[in-house]
Design a protein around this motif. Structure first.
Motif, PDB file in Angstrom:
ATOM      1  N   TRP A  65       0.838  -1.205   0.000  1.00 43.38           N
ATOM      2  CA  TRP A  65       0.000   0.000   0.000  1.00 43.38           C
ATOM      3  C   TRP A  65       0.876   1.259   0.000  1.00 43.38           C
ATOM      4  N   ILE A  66       1.890   1.252   0.846  1.00 44.10           N
ATOM      5  CA  ILE A  66       2.788   2.414   0.917  1.00 44.10           C
ATOM      6  C   ILE A  66       3.450   2.647  -0.443  1.00 44.10           C
ATOM      7  N   GLY A 102       0.546   5.163  -0.999  1.00 45.69           N
ATOM      8  CA  GLY A 102       1.082   6.113  -0.029  1.00 45.69           C
ATOM      9  C   GLY A 102       2.317   6.855  -0.490  1.00 45.69           C
ATOM     10  N   ARG A 124       5.446   6.903  -0.277  1.00 44.82           N
ATOM     11  CA  ARG A 124       6.626   6.471   0.473  1.00 44.82           C
ATOM     12  C   ARG A 124       6.271   6.472   1.954  1.00 44.82           C
ATOM     13  N   TYR A 125       7.129   5.839   2.743  1.00 44.84           N
ATOM     14  CA  TYR A 125       6.950   5.873   4.189  1.00 44.84           C
ATOM     15  C   TYR A 125       7.244   7.278   4.702  1.00 44.84           C
ATOM     16  N   ASN A 174       6.200   8.948  11.874  1.00 43.76           N
ATOM     17  CA  ASN A 174       5.363   7.800  12.213  1.00 43.76           C
ATOM     18  C   ASN A 174       5.210   7.625  13.715  1.00 43.76           C
ATOM     19  N   GLN A 219       2.587  10.005  14.574  1.00 41.93           N
ATOM     20  CA  GLN A 219       1.306   9.452  14.119  1.00 41.93           C
ATOM     21  C   GLN A 219       0.807   8.379  15.087  1.00 41.93           C
ATOM     22  N   ASP A 267      -5.881   1.645  12.995  1.00 40.69           N
ATOM     23  CA  ASP A 267      -4.953   2.742  12.679  1.00 40.69           C
ATOM     24  C   ASP A 267      -3.660   2.602  13.474  1.00 40.69           C
ATOM     25  N   CYS A 301       4.017   0.017   9.897  1.00 42.91           N
ATOM     26  CA  CYS A 301       4.889   0.918   9.131  1.00 42.91           C
ATOM     27  C   CYS A 301       6.243   1.059   9.811  1.00 42.91           C
TER      28      CYS A 301
END
Length: 115
Positions: A20-21, A25, A27-28, A34, A37, A73, A80
């Motif tokens: 998905w990233i 997304g 990139r990370y 993170n 987040q 989430d 991640c």
């Protein structure tokens, strides 16, 4: 069984998040972003728990939030962080459970506070 009904291993979750990233997304985010987040998402879980099981009440804007979505989430951001730091969560969790089994083999049964 549909794709969404099949069991999802930690290893597959790590691969799915990475896919998905890389495709959606872009990139990370950095590890520090993170981490921020993750703290934000854990705060959202705390808000739901405090309003559902504690004395706080929901504001109208919070009434449609779902604990399951917020926990997902949190898990997404943890995955991640694991991906970008090279942590295999399957192996890490196995080692962690082994450590707890050895360290806490009788600890909780002997804890008077839990009886």
């Amino acid at each position: 069984m549909t794709e969404n009904d099949s069991p999802l291993t930690l290893r597959q979750a790590q691969a799915d998040v990475d896919q998905w990233i890389q495709t959606i997304g872009v990139r990370y985010f950095s590890e520090l972003t993170n981490l921020a987040q993750l703290v934000e998402e854990v705060g959202e879980v705390a808000r739901i728990i405090s309003r559902t099981y504690g004395e706080q009440s929901f504001k109208p804007s919070d009434e449609k939030v779902e604990l399951s979505d917020e926990l997902a989430d949190v898990l997404f951001v943890v995955i991640c962080l694991a991906n970008q730091t090279g942590v295999d969560l399957t192996e890490a969790l196995r080692r962690n459970l082994d450590k707890k089994n050895k360290r806490d083999a009788t600890r909780h049964q002997q804890n008077e506070k839990l009886k």
